[in-house]
Design a protein around this motif. Sequence first.
Motif, PDB file in Angstrom:
ATOM      1  N   ALA A  87      34.071  -9.923 -30.276  1.00 48.67           N
ATOM      2  CA  ALA A  87      33.529  -9.977 -28.919  1.00 48.67           C
ATOM      3  C   ALA A  87      34.535  -9.444 -27.904  1.00 48.67           C
ATOM      4  O   ALA A  87      34.169  -8.741 -26.951  1.00 48.67           O
ATOM      5  N   CYS A  88      35.821  -9.763 -28.117  1.00 51.89           N
ATOM      6  CA  CYS A  88      36.865  -9.306 -27.188  1.00 51.89           C
ATOM      7  C   CYS A  88      37.280  -7.865 -27.434  1.00 51.89           C
ATOM      8  O   CYS A  88      37.992  -7.277 -26.611  1.00 51.89           O
ATOM      9  N   GLY A  89      36.874  -7.283 -28.572  1.00 53.28           N
ATOM     10  CA  GLY A  89      37.188  -5.885 -28.857  1.00 53.28           C
ATOM     11  C   GLY A  89      38.398  -5.671 -29.726  1.00 53.28           C
ATOM     12  O   GLY A  89      38.852  -4.530 -29.879  1.00 53.28           O
ATOM     13  N   LEU A  90      38.934  -6.733 -30.340  1.00 53.88           N
ATOM     14  CA  LEU A  90      40.152  -6.597 -31.134  1.00 53.88           C
ATOM     15  C   LEU A  90      39.913  -5.874 -32.447  1.00 53.88           C
ATOM     16  O   LEU A  90      40.870  -5.411 -33.084  1.00 53.88           O
ATOM     17  N   HIS A  91      38.665  -5.752 -32.887  1.00 54.03           N
ATOM     18  CA  HIS A  91      38.373  -4.962 -34.085  1.00 54.03           C
ATOM     19  C   HIS A  91      38.461  -3.474 -33.793  1.00 54.03           C
ATOM     20  O   HIS A  91      38.552  -2.658 -34.709  1.00 54.03           O
ATOM     21  N   GLN A  92      38.446  -3.114 -32.508  1.00 55.95           N
ATOM     22  CA  GLN A  92      38.549  -1.720 -32.099  1.00 55.95           C
ATOM     23  C   GLN A  92      39.951  -1.364 -31.627  1.00 55.95           C
ATOM     24  O   GLN A  92      40.440  -0.255 -31.858  1.00 55.95           O
ATOM     25  N   LEU A  93      40.600  -2.328 -30.962  1.00 57.09           N
ATOM     26  CA  LEU A  93      41.878  -2.053 -30.324  1.00 57.09           C
ATOM     27  C   LEU A  93      42.701  -3.324 -30.293  1.00 57.09           C
ATOM     28  O   LEU A  93      42.283  -4.320 -29.705  1.00 57.09           O
ATOM     29  N   ARG A  94      43.850  -3.314 -30.938  1.00 60.95           N
ATOM     30  CA  ARG A  94      44.680  -4.520 -30.998  1.00 60.95           C
ATOM     31  C   ARG A  94      45.491  -4.721 -29.718  1.00 60.95           C
ATOM     32  O   ARG A  94      45.827  -5.851 -29.363  1.00 60.95           O
ATOM     33  N   GLU A  95      45.858  -3.646 -29.029  1.00 59.68           N
ATOM     34  CA  GLU A  95      46.744  -3.756 -27.867  1.00 59.68           C
ATOM     35  C   GLU A  95      45.936  -4.094 -26.617  1.00 59.68           C
ATOM     36  O   GLU A  95      45.759  -3.265 -25.717  1.00 59.68           O
ATOM     37  N   LEU A  96      45.473  -5.310 -26.574  1.00 63.99           N
ATOM     38  CA  LEU A  96      44.680  -5.785 -25.450  1.00 63.99           C
ATOM     39  C   LEU A  96      45.399  -6.926 -24.749  1.00 63.99           C
ATOM     40  O   LEU A  96      46.132  -7.692 -25.367  1.00 63.99           O
ATOM     41  N   HIS A  97      45.168  -7.033 -23.462  1.00 60.76           N
ATOM     42  CA  HIS A  97      45.629  -8.192 -22.692  1.00 60.76           C
ATOM     43  C   HIS A  97      44.380  -8.964 -22.289  1.00 60.76           C
ATOM     44  O   HIS A  97      43.487  -8.424 -21.626  1.00 60.76           O
ATOM     45  N   ILE A  98      44.304 -10.213 -22.703  1.00 60.77           N
ATOM     46  CA  ILE A  98      43.125 -11.052 -22.485  1.00 60.77           C
ATOM     47  C   ILE A  98      43.493 -12.199 -21.569  1.00 60.77           C
ATOM     48  O   ILE A  98      44.490 -12.886 -21.790  1.00 60.77           O
ATOM     49  N   LEU A  99      42.682 -12.416 -20.552  1.00 63.20           N
ATOM     50  CA  LEU A  99      42.840 -13.565 -19.663  1.00 63.20           C
ATOM     51  C   LEU A  99      41.851 -14.631 -20.093  1.00 63.20           C
ATOM     52  O   LEU A  99      40.638 -14.465 -19.942  1.00 63.20           O
ATOM     53  N   ASP A 100      42.362 -15.722 -20.649  1.00 63.60           N
ATOM     54  CA  ASP A 100      41.529 -16.857 -21.063  1.00 63.60           C
ATOM     55  C   ASP A 100      41.449 -17.806 -19.878  1.00 63.60           C
ATOM     56  O   ASP A 100      42.380 -18.553 -19.605  1.00 63.60           O
ATOM     57  N   THR A 101      40.328 -17.786 -19.192  1.00 61.24           N
ATOM     58  CA  THR A 101      40.197 -18.526 -17.938  1.00 61.24           C
ATOM     59  C   THR A 101      39.929 -20.010 -18.140  1.00 61.24           C
ATOM     60  O   THR A 101      39.988 -20.774 -17.170  1.00 61.24           O
ATOM     61  N   THR A 102      39.620 -20.412 -19.366  1.00 61.79           N
ATOM     62  CA  THR A 102      39.297 -21.817 -19.666  1.00 61.79           C
ATOM     63  C   THR A 102      40.042 -22.195 -20.945  1.00 61.79           C
ATOM     64  O   THR A 102      39.427 -22.409 -21.992  1.00 61.79           O
ATOM     65  N   ALA A 103      41.360 -22.317 -20.848  1.00 60.41           N
ATOM     66  CA  ALA A 103      42.198 -22.404 -22.048  1.00 60.41           C
ATOM     67  C   ALA A 103      41.884 -23.618 -22.913  1.00 60.41           C
ATOM     68  O   ALA A 103      41.958 -23.553 -24.143  1.00 60.41           O
ATOM     69  N   GLY A 104      41.569 -24.764 -22.302  1.00 58.77           N
ATOM     70  CA  GLY A 104      41.277 -25.958 -23.091  1.00 58.77           C
ATOM     71  C   GLY A 104      42.450 -26.342 -23.969  1.00 58.77           C
ATOM     72  O   GLY A 104      43.583 -26.477 -23.492  1.00 58.77           O
TER      73      GLY A 104
END
Length: 262
Positions: free
Chosen positions: A85-102
């Motif tokens: 869903a986040c696109g890591l199967h396409q591109l590993r070098e991503l910066h993700i903001l987890d807005t609800t870390a829990g």
Amino acid sequence: MAVKVALHPVAQAYADSHAIDLPDDLPLRSQPHAEDHFQLVVADGLALQPLQLGKVNPLKVDFVAGALAHRRLYGGGVQQDVAKACGLHQLRELHILDTTAGLGRDAFVLAFLGAAVTMVERHPVVHALLQDGIYRATHSEDADLQRILSRMQLQFGSAPELYRTKPLVAQVVYIDPMFPPRTKAAKVKVDMQSFHALVGADDDGSALLAWALASGASRVVVKRPRLAPCLLDQEPSHQLSGKANRFDVYALRKLTAQSTAV
């Protein structure tokens, strides 16, 4: 009724010695009162002991052992729905903001798979548990675990407020609002019952999605119960559905590589 959390003196001393931020208004007492719902204690780290859910184990963040260690070894890699869903199967070098870390579980998996993850948590007690989980994990001798933690950063507050005056550098915004209580007989796991009792249901998921869609991110991902309506009644670009939940993916522009430094 507001959830009441008491603080054991040993936990207060532990937090002070480990530079863990605790709310200033927690009542300090060795024995909890009848009206207390939880008590912060020390149980191999800072832990939240439920007091009104029967005999259950204290809740804590553990990046070293338990479920996350198992998921790190056997979790399915980038073919997991959250990763796809986040696109890591396409591109590993991503910066993700987890807005609800829990409890940091999805953030940890995403960082393990190569993303830089900025975790934002606005509940002060949950933030303290995350701080301690990170602290204990950084003192592990597991070199692979240290590489994962180097890609994780924790912030306290709400994403719209934190990024009101500074640019968003993350390509992906991830939103996992607390699901509403289940109406069927099946119960969530005990640790999540405790977490849900502490935090309650999020009532601003739609507002958070509206902010994320306007934030400049390339992709927004929302985790939802499988049969729940879309937030804002806005259809996503596509969905990934599992047995209990799904991921609504809003692909706003093409994902491109950038530095993953958090």
